[in-house]
Design a protein around this motif. Structure first.
Motif, short mmCIF file in Angstrom:
data_model
loop_
_atom_site.label_atom_id
_atom_site.label_comp_id
_atom_site.label_asym_id
_atom_site.label_seq_id
_atom_site.Cartn_x
_atom_site.Cartn_y
_atom_site.Cartn_z
N HIS A 8 -6.97 33.19 -7.55
CA HIS A 8 -8.18 33.07 -6.75
C HIS A 8 -9.43 32.91 -7.61
CE1 HIS A 8 -10.40 36.93 -7.12
NE2 HIS A 8 -9.22 37.44 -7.41
N VAL A 9 -10.44 32.32 -7.01
CA VAL A 9 -11.76 32.21 -7.61
C VAL A 9 -12.70 33.13 -6.83
CG1 VAL A 9 -11.37 29.86 -8.42
CG2 VAL A 9 -12.32 30.21 -6.13
N PRO A 10 -13.90 33.42 -7.35
CA PRO A 10 -14.81 34.34 -6.64
C PRO A 10 -15.11 33.87 -5.22
CG PRO A 10 -15.60 33.91 -8.87
CD PRO A 10 -14.47 32.95 -8.61
N PRO A 11 -15.36 34.82 -4.29
CA PRO A 11 -15.38 36.27 -4.47
C PRO A 11 -13.99 36.88 -4.31
CG PRO A 11 -16.08 35.70 -2.24
CD PRO A 11 -15.81 34.41 -2.94
N PRO A 12 -13.75 38.17 -4.67
CA PRO A 12 -14.68 39.02 -5.42
C PRO A 12 -14.90 38.49 -6.84
CG PRO A 12 -12.56 40.10 -5.26
CD PRO A 12 -12.48 38.88 -4.40
N HIS A 14 -15.19 38.89 -10.65
CA HIS A 14 -14.88 39.69 -11.83
C HIS A 14 -14.44 38.71 -12.93
CE1 HIS A 14 -10.73 39.15 -10.51
NE2 HIS A 14 -11.04 39.73 -9.36
N GLY A 15 -14.14 39.23 -14.09
CA GLY A 15 -13.86 38.35 -15.22
C GLY A 15 -12.73 37.37 -14.97
N GLN A 16 -11.65 37.86 -14.34
CA GLN A 16 -10.49 37.00 -14.13
C GLN A 16 -10.80 35.86 -13.17
OE1 GLN A 16 -6.68 38.99 -13.13
NE2 GLN A 16 -6.55 37.58 -11.40
N SER A 17 -11.40 36.16 -12.02
CA SER A 17 -11.68 35.12 -11.03
C SER A 17 -12.72 34.13 -11.56
CB SER A 17 -12.18 35.75 -9.73
OG SER A 17 -13.40 36.45 -9.90
N TYR A 18 -13.66 34.63 -12.34
CA TYR A 18 -14.69 33.75 -12.93
C TYR A 18 -14.06 32.77 -13.91
CZ TYR A 18 -18.82 32.52 -15.75
OH TYR A 18 -19.81 31.85 -16.43
N LEU A 19 -13.13 33.24 -14.74
CA LEU A 19 -12.49 32.35 -15.71
C LEU A 19 -11.60 31.31 -15.02
CD1 LEU A 19 -11.59 34.68 -18.71
CD2 LEU A 19 -13.25 32.82 -18.67
N VAL A 20 -10.95 31.70 -13.93
CA VAL A 20 -10.15 30.73 -13.17
C VAL A 20 -11.05 29.62 -12.64
CG1 VAL A 20 -8.73 30.38 -11.12
CG2 VAL A 20 -8.32 32.35 -12.59
N GLN A 21 -12.19 30.01 -12.12
CA GLN A 21 -13.14 29.02 -11.60
C GLN A 21 -13.61 28.06 -12.70
OE1 GLN A 21 -17.17 30.41 -10.51
NE2 GLN A 21 -16.90 29.33 -8.58
N LEU A 22 -13.94 28.61 -13.86
CA LEU A 22 -14.38 27.77 -14.98
C LEU A 22 -13.27 26.83 -15.43
CD1 LEU A 22 -16.34 30.35 -17.20
CD2 LEU A 22 -17.31 28.58 -15.72
N ARG A 51 -6.52 34.46 -2.63
CA ARG A 51 -7.44 35.59 -2.56
C ARG A 51 -6.88 36.63 -1.58
NH1 ARG A 51 -11.60 33.09 -0.88
NH2 ARG A 51 -12.59 32.68 -2.90
N PHE A 52 -6.49 37.78 -2.11
CA PHE A 52 -5.93 38.84 -1.27
C PHE A 52 -6.93 39.95 -0.99
CE2 PHE A 52 -2.22 36.92 -3.34
CZ PHE A 52 -1.40 36.69 -2.24
N SER A 53 -7.87 40.17 -1.90
CA SER A 53 -8.79 41.30 -1.79
C SER A 53 -10.15 40.84 -1.28
CB SER A 53 -8.95 41.99 -3.15
OG SER A 53 -7.70 42.47 -3.62
N GLN A 54 -10.74 41.65 -0.41
CA GLN A 54 -12.05 41.34 0.15
C GLN A 54 -13.18 41.82 -0.76
OE1 GLN A 54 -11.84 43.23 3.99
NE2 GLN A 54 -10.52 41.62 4.85
N GLY A 55 -12.88 42.73 -1.65
CA GLY A 55 -13.86 43.25 -2.59
C GLY A 55 -13.15 44.02 -3.68
#
Length: 399
Positions: A8-12, A14-22, A51-55
């Motif tokens: 998943h990409v943001p949201p939420p 955090h470092g992992q989702s941000y790097l996936v997006q990049l 994306r499984f988590s809402q926050g």
């Protein structure tokens, strides 16, 4: 080369989702939506935004809705794989949280048979240790069946190579994380301010001062006990006690940026600040975006991140601090010493407020900002990360 990215990409955020997006952006975007473009890395991405988590507080928790989502995401991945003849399945294993591990079992057992190659990117650490020390026999068997013998494991530091080795990956490669440069005008706008500030600190240390001089200490990240926030508050109090005892004009002022994991963590933080009488010296400024975040880093003298978070493997926020030329105080936890320059003097043990206090006092007069900035540019500039990821992925087809 075609790659199915199941992450998943943001949201939420955090470092992992941000790097996936990049990474998706660098590799030309999601071709499954007709948005992908040709890129010089030669990699064509198809994305399942799992994306499984809402926050942040929802990570690792079970909800029936997550199970329904899981089957939907897996069906999407299988459909894309068959339709576009994708060989490579890219996946980020869970940290050592039982519900998240069970999620991995289902996803990998459903999706893995439809792809020729599996690539595991180990952003979190500790799953190998959980397998050895805590997992039951059936948990070990299912986790190994799901994640074992992948074609490639990508880890963020040498320390984490044990994750790939624990699951008998055919090959394990180290690819350092990276971020876009948050202050490209560092030499023109930031460095002169850092130099002026350091000259003032050294002059005051040498000749004394007639009034209190505030040293600005910052923390940015998830506000929780195991990210080191409470230890830092205690360290600030101890540092100020030591400075008063030395009749020093310096005092440590602490700014906390980020969201609290939950109300309990916020209550513990508020109680500690009150108990230590730090209301005027410690401030929570909330989650920072854009210009607010830039001003935050620009105004810091020190950055403190004494984490012992159970899944911490890298500490992406440390890269931002180094890019801004801010001296860092952090822990010897897992791979974090690898992130900083060899022999770096701002490392402390976990859960050690006294060491934090001493290190803050010592580091406030250490002129290491330019060296940290250089270390960032040489090792963690985002293009270097993209090139490393592309080379690692394409090595699959080269053999």
């Amino acid at each position: 080369m075609k790659v199915l990215i199941f992450a998943h990409v943001p949201p939420p955020h955090h470092g992992q989702s941000y790097l996936v997006q990049l990474l998706l952006e660098a590799f030309g975007g999601d071709h499954s939506k007709g948005e992908g473009i040709t890129n010089h890395y030669g990699i064509e991405c198809y994305h399942v935004d799992a994306r499984f988590s809402q926050g942040m507080e929802d990570i690792g928790r079970f909800r029936i809705g997550k199970l329904i989502q899981l089957f939907g995401y897996c069906f999407q991945a299988i459909r894309l794989g068959i339709r576009h003849q994708i060989d490579t399945f890219y996946y980020i294993p869970a940290p050592a949280l039982k519900n998240a591990i069970r999620r991995d079992w289902l996803i990998m057992l459903l999706c893995r048979p439809f792809f020729k190659y599996v690539v595991l990117h180990w952003h979190a650490a500790g799953l190998g240790g959980w397998m050895q020390k805590e997992a039951s026999g059936i948990e070990k068997a299912l986790t190994m069946r799901a994640l074992g013998k992948a074609r490639l494991s990508i880890v963020t530091a040498k320390f984490s190579m044990t994750e790939g080795e624990a699951f008998f990956s055919k090959e394990t490669k180290v690819v350092l994380n990276g971020i876009p440069d948050p202050c490209p005008n560092f030499d023109q706008e930031v460095l002169p301010l850092r130099q002026q500030r350091m000259a003032m600190i050294k002059e005051t240390l040498l000749n004394g001062g007639n009034s209190e001089t505030m040293i600005q200490v910052g923390y940015l990240g998830l506000c929780s006990r195991d990210k080191g926030l409470l230890d830092t508050v205690k360290g600030i109090a101890l540092a100020n006690e030591q400075l008063r005892a030395l009749h020093s004009p310096f005092r440590m002022q602490f700014k906390v940026a980020g969201k609290f994991l939950n109300d309990i963590e916020k209550m513990e933080y508020d109680q500690l600040v009150a108990e230590l009488h730090l209301e005027g010296m410690v401030q929570h400024v909330g989650f920072l975006y854009g210009e607010e975040k830039l001003r935050f880093f620009k105004g810091l003298d020190l950055f403190c991140f004494p984490t012992f978070y159970f899944a911490e493997s890298f500490g992406l926020i440390l890269l931002e601090a180094m890019a801004w030329g801010v001296p860092v105080v952090t822990t010897k936890w897992r791979s974090i010493p690898e992130v900083l320059p060899a022999g770096y003097g701002g490392l402390v043990d976990i859960c050690a407020p006294k060491q934090i206090a001493s290190s803050l006092i010592r580091m406030m007069s250490q002129d290491v900002g330019r060296d940290l900035r250089k270390h960032f540019l040489q090792n963690y500039f985002i293009e270097r990360h993209f090139a490393g990821m592309a080379a690692a992925l394409k090595s699959i087809e080269a053999k």
